[in-house]
Design a protein around this motif. Sequence first.
Motif, PDB file in Angstrom:
ATOM      1  N   UNK A 296       4.286 -13.978  -9.290  1.00  0.00           N
ATOM      2  CA  UNK A 296       3.801 -14.437 -10.588  1.00  0.00           C
ATOM      3  C   UNK A 296       4.245 -13.468 -11.683  1.00  0.00           C
ATOM      4  N   UNK A 297       4.584 -14.049 -12.822  1.00  0.00           N
ATOM      5  CA  UNK A 297       4.751 -13.297 -14.073  1.00  0.00           C
ATOM      6  C   UNK A 297       4.186 -14.195 -15.169  1.00  0.00           C
ATOM      7  N   UNK A 301       6.364 -18.051 -10.311  1.00  0.00           N
ATOM      8  CA  UNK A 301       7.813 -18.199 -10.493  1.00  0.00           C
ATOM      9  C   UNK A 301       8.566 -18.211  -9.164  1.00  0.00           C
ATOM     10  N   UNK A 302       7.823 -18.028  -8.047  1.00  0.00           N
ATOM     11  CA  UNK A 302       8.488 -18.031  -6.746  1.00  0.00           C
ATOM     12  C   UNK A 302       7.470 -18.326  -5.661  1.00  0.00           C
ATOM     13  N   UNK A 319      13.310 -22.068  -8.768  1.00  0.00           N
ATOM     14  CA  UNK A 319      11.980 -22.491  -8.320  1.00  0.00           C
ATOM     15  C   UNK A 319      11.399 -23.472  -9.336  1.00  0.00           C
ATOM     16  N   UNK A 320      10.798 -24.524  -8.817  1.00  0.00           N
ATOM     17  CA  UNK A 320      10.182 -25.520  -9.697  1.00  0.00           C
ATOM     18  C   UNK A 320      11.173 -26.180 -10.633  1.00  0.00           C
ATOM     19  N   UNK A 332       3.205  -9.815 -10.160  1.00  0.00           N
ATOM     20  CA  UNK A 332       2.143  -9.853  -9.161  1.00  0.00           C
ATOM     21  C   UNK A 332       2.659 -10.629  -7.951  1.00  0.00           C
ATOM     22  N   UNK A 333       2.351 -10.145  -6.755  1.00  0.00           N
ATOM     23  CA  UNK A 333       2.786 -10.864  -5.567  1.00  0.00           C
ATOM     24  C   UNK A 333       1.655 -10.945  -4.551  1.00  0.00           C
ATOM     25  N   UNK A 334       1.656 -12.046  -3.785  1.00  0.00           N
ATOM     26  CA  UNK A 334       0.613 -12.371  -2.812  1.00  0.00           C
ATOM     27  C   UNK A 334       1.289 -12.818  -1.528  1.00  0.00           C
ATOM     28  N   UNK A 335       0.586 -12.592  -0.405  1.00  0.00           N
ATOM     29  CA  UNK A 335       1.101 -13.034   0.899  1.00  0.00           C
ATOM     30  C   UNK A 335      -0.037 -13.654   1.699  1.00  0.00           C
TER      31      UNK A 335
END
Length: 359
Positions: A296-297, A301-302, A319-320, A332-335
């Motif tokens: 995320x930004x 975004x991915x 993406x999208x 920010x990144x999540x898994x």
Amino acid sequence: MPTVCVLALALCFIGAASANTLSVTCSPGLAGGACDQSGVWQTSPVSVAWHVDPVPSAVTGCASQTYTDVSAIVSCSVSWGGAGPTISFPLNVETTSPSATATPDRPPDANGWYNHPVTMTLAGSAFSGIASCTPAQAYAGPAIASTALSGTCTDNAGKTASASFPFRYDATPPSLTVTSQPADRLAGLSWHAAAGPAPLTSVQIARQPGLKNAAGSMLYSGTGNTSYEDRNVSNGTAYTYTITAADQAGNVTQQTVKVTPGIRLLSPSPNARLKDPPTLRWTAIPKASYYNVQLFKGSKILSAWPTRASFRLAHSWKFGGKRHRLARGRYHWYVWPGYGPQRKAHYGRPVGHATFVIK
């Protein structure tokens, strides 16, 4: 009165009736065939011949013979019914060869290998005695699987003998690099160990705290593996692993790493400031068949679905329906772990959330 005359080593007694003579010859001899070899060593057999005329009434010594190894005074005394002449001279003959031995100052350190400086000394033995030997020699490297220190000893007759001390030398500890990978109820270790010329003999892994409430435990010993997974761990507990690599020469290298198993993101570190696209890493989740990574930004975004616990970001991606670029700013990144076929979208608890900054 009889007349007595001396010429070199020949003596003569002249009387009224006849001349009495005693002489000696040496073969080989010194210059002019002289037999007096004081301080000189002959290295081939020397034949000594006595000449007496006429036959004396008394003889002491006077045996003509060939000498091989001798260092003595050779003499002959004769008489013709009264006092007579005596001839004596030193004779030094050595026909045998000297010997030499090379001796280290101590035994090998381990398995026939030396791992710190060793000194060799030479000693000799000879019938004529040893005049000199090569001085003591020390070896302190470089590492080599087969080498030797050598020298010579010279005896008093001028003959030489050589000797050598073969050995193996390695004073360099093995190289060892270790990486750790914490995961859910798992501590993973990977290493690369190398040695030479003395070959690697073992890699050992010890852990503190140990198994079953022990203070410490040995988990692994061998050379065939380059990784180890410790599943006898609890999430949130810090474990200290000591990895020891040893070679045949007795050289040892140790590294210690601390691992705390648990579910979390590993890299980049939180709020890391980066210039290039990072590789996102997280703890592997048992039984997870894939993961969902979201970036995320401001907005998403991915979204990607790698099958391993890592994902390398690119400079740009689609993406999208839009082209996105890893520009400056905070991300920010999540898994999430995924189980079973991806089409069923069965996800578990999130592994974690973190941020990083592109400068």
